[in-house]
Design a protein around this motif. Structure first.
Motif, PDB file in Angstrom:
ATOM      1  N   ARG A 321      15.814  -3.122  -2.150  1.00 42.69           N
ATOM      2  CA  ARG A 321      16.663  -2.053  -2.709  1.00 42.69           C
ATOM      3  C   ARG A 321      16.288  -0.704  -2.075  1.00 42.69           C
ATOM      4  O   ARG A 321      17.145   0.042  -1.604  1.00 42.69           O
ATOM      5  N   ILE A 322      15.006  -0.436  -1.993  1.00 46.89           N
ATOM      6  CA  ILE A 322      14.570   0.863  -1.465  1.00 46.89           C
ATOM      7  C   ILE A 322      14.889   0.960   0.032  1.00 46.89           C
ATOM      8  O   ILE A 322      15.465   1.940   0.502  1.00 46.89           O
ATOM      9  N   LEU A 323      14.563  -0.086   0.776  1.00 46.35           N
ATOM     10  CA  LEU A 323      14.724   0.016   2.234  1.00 46.35           C
ATOM     11  C   LEU A 323      16.177  -0.070   2.672  1.00 46.35           C
ATOM     12  O   LEU A 323      16.547   0.486   3.704  1.00 46.35           O
ATOM     13  N   SER A 324      17.019  -0.699   1.854  1.00 53.32           N
ATOM     14  CA  SER A 324      18.436  -0.746   2.248  1.00 53.32           C
ATOM     15  C   SER A 324      19.057   0.646   2.120  1.00 53.32           C
ATOM     16  O   SER A 324      20.046   0.953   2.782  1.00 53.32           O
ATOM     17  N   LEU A 338       8.608  -5.533  11.488  1.00 55.30           N
ATOM     18  CA  LEU A 338       7.350  -4.917  11.030  1.00 55.30           C
ATOM     19  C   LEU A 338       7.357  -3.421  11.334  1.00 55.30           C
ATOM     20  O   LEU A 338       6.808  -2.617  10.580  1.00 55.30           O
ATOM     21  N   MET A 339       8.039  -3.039  12.428  1.00 56.05           N
ATOM     22  CA  MET A 339       8.112  -1.604  12.766  1.00 56.05           C
ATOM     23  C   MET A 339       8.909  -0.828  11.726  1.00 56.05           C
ATOM     24  O   MET A 339       8.530   0.276  11.317  1.00 56.05           O
ATOM     25  N   ASP A 340      10.032  -1.433  11.259  1.00 57.83           N
ATOM     26  CA  ASP A 340      10.819  -0.788  10.194  1.00 57.83           C
ATOM     27  C   ASP A 340       9.927  -0.539   8.977  1.00 57.83           C
ATOM     28  O   ASP A 340       9.927   0.534   8.381  1.00 57.83           O
ATOM     29  N   SER A 345       6.936   2.859   5.147  1.00 55.26           N
ATOM     30  CA  SER A 345       5.916   2.371   4.208  1.00 55.26           C
ATOM     31  C   SER A 345       5.667   3.367   3.067  1.00 55.26           C
ATOM     32  O   SER A 345       5.344   2.967   1.947  1.00 55.26           O
ATOM     33  N   GLN A 346       5.863   4.674   3.367  1.00 55.40           N
ATOM     34  CA  GLN A 346       5.602   5.679   2.321  1.00 55.40           C
ATOM     35  C   GLN A 346       6.585   5.570   1.160  1.00 55.40           C
ATOM     36  O   GLN A 346       6.303   6.041   0.057  1.00 55.40           O
ATOM     37  N   SER A 347       7.742   4.918   1.402  1.00 58.27           N
ATOM     38  CA  SER A 347       8.737   4.798   0.325  1.00 58.27           C
ATOM     39  C   SER A 347       8.374   3.699  -0.663  1.00 58.27           C
ATOM     40  O   SER A 347       9.011   3.569  -1.711  1.00 58.27           O
ATOM     41  N   LEU A 348       7.389   2.863  -0.296  1.00 53.90           N
ATOM     42  CA  LEU A 348       7.064   1.708  -1.150  1.00 53.90           C
ATOM     43  C   LEU A 348       5.681   1.877  -1.762  1.00 53.90           C
ATOM     44  O   LEU A 348       4.815   2.526  -1.159  1.00 53.90           O
ATOM     45  N   THR A 349       5.461   1.257  -2.910  1.00 54.89           N
ATOM     46  CA  THR A 349       4.091   1.244  -3.435  1.00 54.89           C
ATOM     47  C   THR A 349       3.263   0.338  -2.531  1.00 54.89           C
ATOM     48  O   THR A 349       3.818  -0.505  -1.792  1.00 54.89           O
ATOM     49  N   GLU A 350       1.961   0.466  -2.629  1.00 56.55           N
ATOM     50  CA  GLU A 350       1.075  -0.310  -1.751  1.00 56.55           C
ATOM     51  C   GLU A 350       1.304  -1.816  -1.960  1.00 56.55           C
ATOM     52  O   GLU A 350       1.376  -2.585  -0.999  1.00 56.55           O
ATOM     53  N   VAL A 351       1.468  -2.223  -3.233  1.00 56.17           N
ATOM     54  CA  VAL A 351       1.647  -3.661  -3.519  1.00 56.17           C
ATOM     55  C   VAL A 351       2.977  -4.151  -2.945  1.00 56.17           C
ATOM     56  O   VAL A 351       3.043  -5.179  -2.256  1.00 56.17           O
ATOM     57  N   VAL A 352       4.045  -3.417  -3.205  1.00 55.76           N
ATOM     58  CA  VAL A 352       5.364  -3.848  -2.729  1.00 55.76           C
ATOM     59  C   VAL A 352       5.387  -3.873  -1.192  1.00 55.76           C
ATOM     60  O   VAL A 352       5.963  -4.780  -0.579  1.00 55.76           O
TER      61      VAL A 352
END
Ligand code: GLA
Length: 474
Positions: A321-324, A338-340, A345-352
């Motif tokens: 949801r966040i990355l789309s 993996l580059m995306d 990565s800052q948009s996601l929590t560490e676990v997600v």
């Protein structure tokens, strides 16, 4: 070398002594046979001994289909194992047929669907990704006969329990009960517009439960196949897989992906199936001649519904949801590199972020594993399996100490290319790739060392890759 078989008469050229391995390479029919809508010849594996080809001829004639089957023969005598396992299938089916007669006073037809082990591609199916399972020669059996009314009655030989439903019931509540995997399929077939009628069923599962070998899907698919056949109906393998997945999602309450049901429907003896879980297209990949996959059961039980399976799935949905919102065209984690991931990565929590990293990297490993099988490179596949385990342990966190111990001990053995947790996780089994000549020693010594380390006895399965769902007795 080729043999041809047309219109019920076999023409075998080549004069081999003893059984020959035959691969059905093409099935064509001018009849609109429901059974041939995507299935191989029913009841006959896609590899068969000559005797089983005879059985195939009889079946086709009885059903008045005009069918051409083309076989590719391998000039290779069977070393007894295939023949033995097909005899066991027949024996088991006859026993169930007799028990059915005793229970319901009717003659039954018997169907079976296999369990599966996934070589690589874990927790990728519900992210539209790639998986690479193999069907095992461990089955769930269902004997079935039609009833005059709209009831489905089912008796479980494993639990010695009975359950029933009325097919007109539009509010079936079976979640948490074993019958969800059978009655839920009946309800799901009706929801898919299949006019299945009442039936008596007797079920016996031989796939270990809670071991990550897909006992649930084998029950669902065998039951679905039986219910359809008892009603004179049929659907394609992909349709049946989808209907059974819906049963598990909606009636059993586990939000599983499509891998297990697809495998139980489309498995092929001697092949792994590389499945694209978005398009549901698959490619069959030959297994290694000199290396064998061995499954080791940690005997730690998992339970999808109660475990973190649904929670992992929710994490993946959050990442999607966040990355789309950040990257156009992203519908599932399958669409990311993996580059995306790094970039956003800052948009996601560490676990997600770690959950997503597992899925994206695992998809890459499945693609590399395809080349390993195509090129006959067990070293490469072994390496990918070890990486997959690390990712499932550290990023996806679906392993457990006992399973980690099994993997570590396996990797220390002679002749082992790689090992990893397989299936949904939180316990269950590992799969190891072992040089064929070392398999027995591997199993013996691993079981011993695992018991020393954990106090638990491990079951070791040296299995054969089998065919998918079929009628077991013709
Ligand atoms: C279970 C599910 C599958 C799949 C695996 C993990 O077996 O039923 O759909 O998600 O876990 O790869």
């Amino acid at each position: 070398m080729r043999s041809e078989f047309a219109g019920g008469r076999a023409d075998k050229r080549g004069g081999h002594a003893g059984p020959i391995l035959l691969h059905i390479s093409r099935v064509s029919s001018n009849a609109n046979s429901p059974f041939l809508a995507g299935w191989s010849a029913p009841g006959v594996g896609r590899s068969a001994t000559c005797e089983r080809v005879g059985a195939c001829a009889i079946y086709l004639k009885l059903n008045e289909f005009s069918v051409n089957l083309e076989f590719e023969t391998e000039a290779k005598s069977l070393a007894g194992s295939d023949v033995t396992s097909s005899n066991l299938v027949l024996q088991q089916a006859r026993i169930l047929q007799d028990q059915f007669k005793e229970l319901y006073g009717q003659n039954a037809r018997v169907y079976c669907a296999p369990g599966r082990v996934n070589l690589i591609g874990e927790h990728t199916d519900y992210n539209d990704g790639f998986v690479m399972p193999v069907a095992m020669d461990m089955y769930t059996w269902v004997a079935a006969a039609p009833r005059e009314d709209t009831q489905v009655h089912v008796y479980s030989r494993n639990l010695s329990e009975h359950a029933e439903m009325d097919l007109r019931d539009t509010n079936l509540q079976v979640q948490g009960h074993w019958s969800a995997y059978v009655l839920g399929v009946a309800a799901s077939l009706r929801l898919a517009g299949q006019k299945v009628c009442g039936a008596n069923l007797l079920v016996e599962g031989k796939v270990p439960m809670g071991a990550g070998l897909s006992s649930s899907a084998s029950v669902e698919v065998a039951a679905g196949f039986a219910l359809l056949a008892a009603s004179g109906l049929s659907v394609t393998p992909v349709e049946l897989a989808t209907i059974c997945q819906r049963a598990e999602n909606e009636f059993a309450g586990a939000r599983c992906g499509i891998m297990d049901q697809m495998m139980a429907c489309c498995g092929r003896a001697n092949y792994a199936l590389m499945l694209d879980c978005r398009s549901l297209e698959f490619q069959l990949l030959p297994l290694f001649p000199d290396a064998q996959f061995v499954v080791c059961n940690s005997m730690v039980k998992h339970d999808h519904a109660a475990s973190g399976y649904n929670a992992r799935r929710a994490d993946c949905e959050t990442a999607t949801r966040i990355l789309s919102g950040e990257i156009p065209g992203v519908r599932a984690l399958r669409d990311l590199t993996l580059m995306d991931l790094e970039r956003f990565s800052q948009s996601l929590t560490e676990v997600v972020y770690r959950r997503a990293r597992h899925v994206v990297s695992e998809n890459g490993r499945v693609l590399a594993a395809r080349s390993a099988l195509e090129r006959g490179d067990p070293e490469l596949l072994g390496r990918l399996m070890r990486e997959s385990h690390r990712s499932l342990r550290d990023d996806y966190e679906v392993s457990c100490p006992e399973v980690d111990t099994l993997v570590e001990l396996a990797c220390e053995q002679d002749g082992v290319y790689g090992s990893r947790i397989t299936g949904g996780g939180f316990g269950g089994c590992t799969i190891s790739l072992v040089q064929r000549s070392q398999v027995e020693e591997f199993g013996r010594s691993l079981a011993q060392r695992y018991e020393q380390a954990t106090g638990k006895k491990s079951d070791i399965y040296i299995f054969q890759a089998s065919d998918g769902a079929r009628e077991a007795l013709q």
